[in-house]
Design an enzyme around this catalytic site. Sequence first.
Site, PDB file in Angstrom:
ATOM      1  N   TYR A   1       1.083  -0.954   0.055  1.00 23.82           N
ATOM      2  CA  TYR A   1      -0.501   0.188   0.275  1.00 23.82           C
ATOM      3  C   TYR A   1       0.691   1.256  -0.393  1.00 23.82           C
ATOM      4  O   TYR A   1       1.843   1.419   0.955  1.00 23.82           O
ATOM      5  CB  TYR A   1      -0.902   0.138   1.181  1.00 23.82           C
ATOM      6  CG  TYR A   1      -2.101   1.590   1.191  1.00 23.82           C
ATOM      7  CD1 TYR A   1      -1.278   2.256   2.021  1.00 23.82           C
ATOM      8  CD2 TYR A   1      -2.998   1.447   0.603  1.00 23.82           C
ATOM      9  CE1 TYR A   1      -1.966   3.361   2.179  1.00 23.82           C
ATOM     10  CE2 TYR A   1      -3.735   2.436   0.942  1.00 23.82           C
ATOM     11  CZ  TYR A   1      -3.404   3.384   2.171  1.00 23.82           C
ATOM     12  OH  TYR A   1      -4.384   4.859   1.852  1.00 23.82           O
TER      13      TYR A   1
ATOM     14  N   ASP B   1       9.562   2.764  -1.090  1.00 22.80           N
ATOM     15  CA  ASP B   1       8.278   4.007   0.243  1.00 22.80           C
ATOM     16  C   ASP B   1       9.147   3.792   1.094  1.00 22.80           C
ATOM     17  O   ASP B   1       8.424   2.278   2.184  1.00 22.80           O
ATOM     18  CB  ASP B   1       6.903   3.221  -0.594  1.00 22.80           C
ATOM     19  CG  ASP B   1       5.955   3.661   0.326  1.00 22.80           C
ATOM     20  OD1 ASP B   1       4.773   3.888   0.185  1.00 22.80           O
ATOM     21  OD2 ASP B   1       6.086   4.797   1.408  1.00 22.80           O
TER      22      ASP B   1
ATOM     23  N   LYS C   1       5.127   9.892   7.884  1.00 25.24           N
ATOM     24  CA  LYS C   1       4.175   9.416   9.573  1.00 25.24           C
ATOM     25  C   LYS C   1       5.982   9.878  10.633  1.00 25.24           C
ATOM     26  O   LYS C   1       5.711  11.040  10.923  1.00 25.24           O
ATOM     27  CB  LYS C   1       4.651   8.140   9.784  1.00 25.24           C
ATOM     28  CG  LYS C   1       3.806   7.125   8.770  1.00 25.24           C
ATOM     29  CD  LYS C   1       3.439   5.540   8.400  1.00 25.24           C
ATOM     30  CE  LYS C   1       2.638   4.738   7.937  1.00 25.24           C
ATOM     31  NZ  LYS C   1       1.368   5.496   8.682  1.00 25.24           N
TER      32      LYS C   1
HETATM   33  P1  KE4 Z   1      -0.931   9.010   3.933  1.00 29.18           P
HETATM   34  O1  KE4 Z   1      -1.474   9.453   2.674  1.00 29.18           O
HETATM   35  O2  KE4 Z   1      -1.538   7.837   5.251  1.00 29.18           O
HETATM   36  O3  KE4 Z   1       0.065   9.111   4.895  1.00 29.18           O
HETATM   37  O4  KE4 Z   1       0.211   7.308   3.743  1.00 29.18           O
HETATM   38  C1  KE4 Z   1       0.152   6.685   2.867  1.00 29.18           C
HETATM   39  C2  KE4 Z   1       1.006   5.175   3.340  1.00 29.18           C
HETATM   40  C3  KE4 Z   1       2.086   4.824   2.288  1.00 29.18           C
HETATM   41  N1  KE4 Z   1       3.055   4.561   1.999  1.00 29.18           N
HETATM   42  C4  KE4 Z   1       2.644   3.106   3.233  1.00 29.18           C
HETATM   43  C5  KE4 Z   1       3.968   2.093   3.183  1.00 29.18           C
HETATM   44  C6  KE4 Z   1       2.028   3.146   3.454  1.00 29.18           C
HETATM   45  O5  KE4 Z   1       1.989   2.652   4.867  1.00 29.18           O
HETATM   46  C7  KE4 Z   1       1.025   3.920   3.731  1.00 29.18           C
HETATM   47  C8  KE4 Z   1      -0.664   4.265   5.207  1.00 29.18           C
HETATM   48  N2  KE4 Z   1       0.181   3.871   6.109  1.00 29.18           N
HETATM   49  C9  KE4 Z   1      -1.933   3.116   6.517  1.00 29.18           C
HETATM   50  C10 KE4 Z   1      -0.997   2.521   7.580  1.00 29.18           C
HETATM   51  N3  KE4 Z   1      -1.330   0.785   7.229  1.00 29.18           N
HETATM   52  C11 KE4 Z   1      -2.493   4.443   7.142  1.00 29.18           C
HETATM   53  C12 KE4 Z   1      -3.466   4.494   8.284  1.00 29.18           C
HETATM   54  C13 KE4 Z   1      -4.564   4.459   7.474  1.00 29.18           C
HETATM   55  O6  KE4 Z   1      -5.042   4.538   6.549  1.00 29.18           O
HETATM   56  O7  KE4 Z   1      -5.722   5.049   8.158  1.00 29.18           O
END
Ligand code: KE4
Length: 421
Positions: free
Chosen positions: A146, A238, A266
């Site tokens: 993801y 990523d 994060k």
């Molecule tokens: P954000 O757009 O949520 O800040 O980041 C996206 C993203 C990109 N790359 C990786 C490897 C990620 O894990 C994420 C977002 N992680 C999720 C949890 N697995 C965020 C939690 C959510 O979607 O509420």
Amino acid sequence: MTPTHEYSEKLWQEALQHFPGGVNSPVRAFRGVGGTPFFTQRAKGSRLWDVDGNEYIDYVGSWGPMILGHAHPQVVRAVQEAARDGTSFGTPNPREIRLAQLVREAFPSMQKIRFVNSGTEATMSAIRLARGFTKRDKILKFEGCYHGHADALLVKAGSGGATFDVPDSAGVPADFARNTLTLPLNDFAALDTVNWREIACAIIEPIPANMGLIPLKPGFLEKLRKVTQDNGALLILDEVISGFRVARGGAQELFGIQADLTTLGKIIGGGLPVGAFGGRADVMDLLAPTGPVYQAGTLSGNPLAMGAGIATLEELSHSGAYEKLERRAASLGDEWKKIVKGHSVRIGSLFCTFFTDCEVVDYASAKTSDTKRYAKFFHAMLNRGVYLAPSQFEVGFLSLAHTETDIEETLRAAAEAVGKL
Ligand code: KE4
């Protein structure tokens, strides 16, 4: 005593009037485990308190940013100080330079960097940049990984996609998905089936943590690095989760592999909205205003967010921080594996247990997990004051604020919870 959730229930009914599914991000709705989510009132260190006064040991940590623990005094102070001077300028400001220095010291592959406001913005922008640099349209990702919710990346995605089994999101035009190739993770032979000369970039989580935690097989990342390099495709790592988590320099430090572009998020925002992408200067200089690839953001480089990130990364630079995190994670992980039957995985302060008997090496094998059994375990732990990820296809995050007492209480709760399954 089973905690009560009256006020959370009341707020939930109101939230359902305002937000689709009652939430501002799908995984928070507890659809993966059932039941009603609690509403958090406050958090400190390793603990969360909900609006009914129930206390939890927190192993989600806002999905990764809270590696220092919640409301760390240095982070709170940094945000307060920044806010006193104004909350946003829309001009260059000294804090963005300081955060860039800290990030680039840890990630030498990031010769140039640009701050954005989320991991999604970071990966979306990196993909556009890779397409602009290579003049190729096709991109490649791995099933179950993801990278945020940009259209091109919501194809066989993990996280919410994995939880809801709707890997290809509605609303993504077919011809977008046509330019996104997906391969199974850890499948060496599959890498040889790709016409890499037509690929702009391959994007991968070097430590896949969005379908549960699935380590890459030895040599897989090296092969991906070589085949992209040999064919003029860019490698995007990523590191939104792994950056400053598994090591100061993320997976790139652990594995000794340099990305062409890296995406972060994060931890570098210390809990405020920050993402970043960066890499080879010859690639990054194609970005507006120096080049033809457009990318912009009203709140990019926001002084409060930069301040929280600076305080977090400066705290993490204190000697022994990662060794302490590893010791704490090992003391949880070693006992956890004995108590919680299933396929348990730990990489640094990330951990996960798949409720399946088979070895988990990719998205398909991760999906053999018994999500109903995971849901029962989740609630049995929650009722005992331990908050795990509300989905089998997420991971646990440990922080520097978790104490040996937290771990003893967690293991005791796990032993009781397993007995209830
Ligand atoms: P954000 O757009 O949520 O800040 O980041 C996206 C993203 C990109 N790359 C990786 C490897 C990620 O894990 C994420 C977002 N992680 C999720 C949890 N697995 C965020 C939690 C959510 O979607 O509420």
